[in-house]
Write a protein that holds these residues in place. Structure first.
Motif, PDB file in Angstrom:
ATOM      1  N   VAL A 183      -3.575  -6.449  -7.479  1.00 39.80           N
ATOM      2  CA  VAL A 183      -2.397  -7.157  -6.981  1.00 39.80           C
ATOM      3  C   VAL A 183      -2.521  -8.653  -7.238  1.00 39.80           C
ATOM      4  CG1 VAL A 183      -1.062  -7.703  -4.900  1.00 39.80           C
ATOM      5  CG2 VAL A 183      -1.929  -5.378  -5.255  1.00 39.80           C
ATOM      6  N   ALA A 184      -3.730  -9.156  -7.199  1.00 32.34           N
ATOM      7  CA  ALA A 184      -3.962 -10.578  -7.452  1.00 32.34           C
ATOM      8  C   ALA A 184      -3.841 -10.936  -8.930  1.00 32.34           C
ATOM      9  CB  ALA A 184      -5.333 -10.979  -6.927  1.00 32.34           C
ATOM     10  N   GLY A 185      -3.674  -9.925  -9.766  1.00 34.66           N
ATOM     11  CA  GLY A 185      -3.495 -10.173 -11.191  1.00 34.66           C
ATOM     12  C   GLY A 185      -4.737  -9.972 -12.028  1.00 34.66           C
ATOM     13  N   ALA A 186      -5.825  -9.508 -11.416  1.00 33.92           N
ATOM     14  CA  ALA A 186      -7.071  -9.292 -12.153  1.00 33.92           C
ATOM     15  C   ALA A 186      -7.128  -7.855 -12.687  1.00 33.92           C
ATOM     16  CB  ALA A 186      -8.267  -9.581 -11.251  1.00 33.92           C
ATOM     17  N   LEU A 203      -5.563  13.283  -5.872  1.00 43.99           N
ATOM     18  CA  LEU A 203      -5.014  12.056  -5.299  1.00 43.99           C
ATOM     19  C   LEU A 203      -6.093  11.324  -4.511  1.00 43.99           C
ATOM     20  CD1 LEU A 203      -1.675  13.574  -3.909  1.00 43.99           C
ATOM     21  CD2 LEU A 203      -1.876  12.043  -5.873  1.00 43.99           C
ATOM     22  N   TRP A 204      -6.055  10.006  -4.570  1.00 40.89           N
ATOM     23  CA  TRP A 204      -6.962   9.190  -3.765  1.00 40.89           C
ATOM     24  C   TRP A 204      -6.389   7.780  -3.620  1.00 40.89           C
ATOM     25  CZ3 TRP A 204      -7.903  10.704  -8.752  1.00 40.89           C
ATOM     26  CH2 TRP A 204      -7.978   9.696  -9.702  1.00 40.89           C
ATOM     27  N   ARG A 205      -6.979   7.053  -2.689  1.00 38.62           N
ATOM     28  CA  ARG A 205      -6.614   5.660  -2.469  1.00 38.62           C
ATOM     29  C   ARG A 205      -7.839   4.798  -2.680  1.00 38.62           C
ATOM     30  NH1 ARG A 205      -1.838   4.626  -0.173  1.00 38.62           N
ATOM     31  NH2 ARG A 205      -2.610   2.684   0.730  1.00 38.62           N
ATOM     32  N   ALA A 206      -7.611   3.556  -3.061  1.00 41.49           N
ATOM     33  CA  ALA A 206      -8.712   2.627  -3.306  1.00 41.49           C
ATOM     34  C   ALA A 206      -8.226   1.204  -3.039  1.00 41.49           C
ATOM     35  CB  ALA A 206      -9.221   2.774  -4.752  1.00 41.49           C
ATOM     36  N   ASP A 207      -9.138   0.273  -3.156  1.00 34.90           N
ATOM     37  CA  ASP A 207      -8.794  -1.128  -2.922  1.00 34.90           C
ATOM     38  C   ASP A 207      -8.146  -1.706  -4.181  1.00 34.90           C
ATOM     39  OD1 ASP A 207      -8.573  -3.738  -2.161  1.00 34.90           O
ATOM     40  OD2 ASP A 207     -10.731  -4.125  -2.015  1.00 34.90           O
ATOM     41  N   THR A 265     -14.655   6.555  -9.464  1.00 32.94           N
ATOM     42  CA  THR A 265     -15.129   5.199  -9.186  1.00 32.94           C
ATOM     43  C   THR A 265     -14.010   4.228  -9.526  1.00 32.94           C
ATOM     44  OG1 THR A 265     -17.409   5.818  -9.730  1.00 32.94           O
ATOM     45  CG2 THR A 265     -16.880   3.460  -9.697  1.00 32.94           C
ATOM     46  N   VAL A 266     -13.607   3.403  -8.564  1.00 31.54           N
ATOM     47  CA  VAL A 266     -12.537   2.423  -8.749  1.00 31.54           C
ATOM     48  C   VAL A 266     -13.025   1.062  -8.263  1.00 31.54           C
ATOM     49  CG1 VAL A 266     -10.156   1.780  -8.206  1.00 31.54           C
ATOM     50  CG2 VAL A 266     -10.769   4.195  -8.419  1.00 31.54           C
ATOM     51  N   GLY A 267     -12.925   0.067  -9.132  1.00 30.53           N
ATOM     52  CA  GLY A 267     -13.364  -1.277  -8.752  1.00 30.53           C
ATOM     53  C   GLY A 267     -14.831  -1.352  -8.418  1.00 30.53           C
ATOM     54  N   GLY A 268     -15.649  -0.528  -9.023  1.00 30.03           N
ATOM     55  CA  GLY A 268     -17.078  -0.532  -8.776  1.00 30.03           C
ATOM     56  C   GLY A 268     -17.512   0.301  -7.584  1.00 30.03           C
ATOM     57  N   ARG A 269     -16.590   0.902  -6.859  1.00 31.62           N
ATOM     58  CA  ARG A 269     -16.918   1.713  -5.682  1.00 31.62           C
ATOM     59  C   ARG A 269     -16.645   3.182  -5.982  1.00 31.62           C
ATOM     60  NH1 ARG A 269     -13.800   3.789  -1.498  1.00 31.62           N
ATOM     61  NH2 ARG A 269     -15.023   4.361   0.363  1.00 31.62           N
ATOM     62  N   ASN A 303       0.810  -1.233   0.000  1.00 29.58           N
ATOM     63  CA  ASN A 303       0.000   0.000   0.000  1.00 29.58           C
ATOM     64  C   ASN A 303       0.837   1.274   0.000  1.00 29.58           C
ATOM     65  OD1 ASN A 303      -2.482  -1.323  -0.060  1.00 29.58           O
ATOM     66  ND2 ASN A 303      -2.490  -1.575   2.167  1.00 29.58           N
ATOM     67  N   CYS A 304       2.017   1.230  -0.646  1.00 30.37           N
ATOM     68  CA  CYS A 304       2.856   2.435  -0.770  1.00 30.37           C
ATOM     69  C   CYS A 304       2.508   3.170  -2.061  1.00 30.37           C
ATOM     70  CB  CYS A 304       4.338   2.048  -0.749  1.00 30.37           C
ATOM     71  SG  CYS A 304       4.863   1.182   0.725  1.00 30.37           S
ATOM     72  N   TRP A 305       1.264   3.562  -2.231  1.00 33.82           N
ATOM     73  CA  TRP A 305       0.851   4.123  -3.502  1.00 33.82           C
ATOM     74  C   TRP A 305      -0.314   5.089  -3.315  1.00 33.82           C
ATOM     75  CZ3 TRP A 305      -4.217   3.406  -4.447  1.00 33.82           C
ATOM     76  CH2 TRP A 305      -4.844   2.359  -3.736  1.00 33.82           C
ATOM     77  N   GLN A 306      -0.570   5.852  -4.345  1.00 29.55           N
ATOM     78  CA  GLN A 306      -1.757   6.680  -4.489  1.00 29.55           C
ATOM     79  C   GLN A 306      -2.114   6.741  -5.965  1.00 29.55           C
ATOM     80  OE1 GLN A 306      -0.403  10.338  -2.456  1.00 29.55           O
ATOM     81  NE2 GLN A 306      -2.228  10.183  -1.181  1.00 29.55           N
TER      82      GLN A 306
END
Length: 423
Positions: A182-185, A173-177, A154-158, A133-136
């Motif tokens: 990361v899982a490759g999707a 700037l923002w953060r999201a899930d 809207t990121v990942g449907g949220r 989680n070293c990102w934005q």
């Protein structure tokens, strides 16, 4: 006695030519003033435009989105760009007034949508930084002052709340899930930017595949930048344009080191959304012919003087030269309120009419005034043609001057310069 008359005639013509040359040199002073005046008025327009644009919104550059990964060591920081980036822009232009000047500004509804996908070039260390989680996520604009409402992210449907979006300089700037990424999707996103600006709207092709669709009511777009539209339709009602840029067309990769973040601007493309304001450029180009007009006018008047043996005083030559120079101030003044063609017609008609009447009165022959006025009007028409055919101006101008020289040489053959014609 006859030789004395010839010498006297020769001396008068020589002195008059010297005076005319001196007047031409003297008229370089008002000519320089006119050139300076055109430049000053152009700069005044630019200053007024900058003031209006600063208050409304400057030219906007949209760069993003990107996942910016930060570490304590800058050399390890990087930005991950989207795999697919689709941009839809609805741009409505309008004119704002400042005094006698009109400037084009725009309101734009810009939607950035697409997907992020981890590229094969991403190293294990870089994947680990994402997992830590070293990102934005970020979108860069030229100025956040141009935002007319809170952006919708809207990121990942949220959909994020406005409180989850922060600002740093001209960056959102923002953060999201990112767990699915990361899982490759595939991680989808959509960003809506209600944005306003002036003159130009620019995009940076951040996606592995970037497509842009733009619709605007601006009838006079100018496409610029590294990439031109693959399709465009321009009508009097506006334009539609589409761009498509692949990663292999750009100079930067999908994973951009922090030190190269600003280099991406060199691959931008844009559209200028402004009414072309050409009167000062046209005035400047027209003023470059001023000295030629003065020379030709003096030459015609001198030929008429010698031919009719009616002396014209140097002061009258000076007034004629000033009238020719005044044409360019008239042209500049009218062109700030009317079209350049209408201004040119008015200024040339006023100047040719004034000189025609004046010379007709000096020569005591209205026909002479009409002929000289007509020749001057034809000369102004010829110069206007040169101004409109910029690509062929040198060719047409050279041929035109050759023809004028031939006419002058033919006319000079009929003049008895030394008054020794025995026929």
């Amino acid at each position: 006695m006859e030789n004395k008359n010839m010498d006297s005639r020769r001396g008068r013509n020589g002195i008059k030519l010297a005076i005319i040359v001196g007047l031409c040199i003297l008229l370089l002073i008002p000519w320089a003033f006119i050139r300076s005046l055109i430049s000053e008025r152009s700069n005044t327009t630019t200053d007024a435009e900058n003031e209006v644009c600063e208050k409304w919104g400057t030219a906007q550059t949209v760069k993003g989105p990107a996942i910016k990964v930060y570490t304590q060591k800058d050399e390890q920081s990087f930005s991950l760009l989207p795999d697919q980036l689709d941009i839809k822009a609805e741009v409505n232009t309008r004119n704002l007034n400042r005094g006698i000047y009109d400037f084009t500004v725009y309101d734009a509804d810009i939607v950035l949508s697409g997907t992020f996908l981890l590229p094969p070039t991403l190293t294990d260390a870089q994947r680990a930084l994402l997992a830590q989680n070293c990102w934005q996520m970020a979108v860069d604009l030229s100025s956040l002052k141009g935002l007319t409402d809170n952006p919708t992210v809207t990121v990942g449907g949220r959909t994020l709340t406005p409180q989850e979006i922060s600002f740093e300089g001209s960056r959102l700037l923002w953060r999201a899930d990112l767990s699915t990424l990361v899982a490759g999707a595939v991680l989808p996103f959509e960003i809506r930017l209600p944005l306003r600006g002036s003159n130009e709207l620019k995009f940076v092709p951040m996606g592995n595949t970037t497509s842009v669709q733009m619709h605007s009511n601006c009838p006079t777009p100018s496409f610029d930048g590294t990439f031109l539209p693959v399709e465009r339709t321009v009508t009097s009602e506006g334009f539609d344009a589409q761009w498509r840029v692949l990663a292999i067309n750009r100079s930067f990769p999908q994973v951009v080191p922090k030190k190269s973040w600003n280099i991406t601007l060199s691959d931008s493309f844009s559209v200028q959304l402004r009414q072309p304001v050409m009167q000062y450029q046209q005035n400047d180009r027209a003023s470059k012919y001023a000295f030629l007009v003065v020379l030709l006018t003096f030459a015609v008047v001198f030929f008429v003087e010698v031919r009719r043996e009616h002396p014209i005083h140097p002061v009258q030559y000076l007034l004629i030269g000033i009238a020719v120079m005044l044409f360019y101030t008239l042209l500049l003044s009218f062109s700030e309120h009317l079209s350049f063609l209408a201004s040119y017609l008015i200024a040339s008609a006023m100047t040719a009419g004034l000189l025609g009447v004046y010379l007709g009165a000096i020569m005591r022959d209205k026909k002479v005034g009409l002929v000289i006025g007509g020749l001057l009007a034809a000369l102004y028409a010829f110069i206007y043609i040169l101004l409109q055919i910029e690509s062929y101006a040198l060719l047409v101008g050279s041929v035109g001057l050759f023809v004028l020289l031939a006419v002058a040489m033919a006319a000079s053959r009929r003049i008895d310069w030394y008054n020794n014609n025995k026929e």
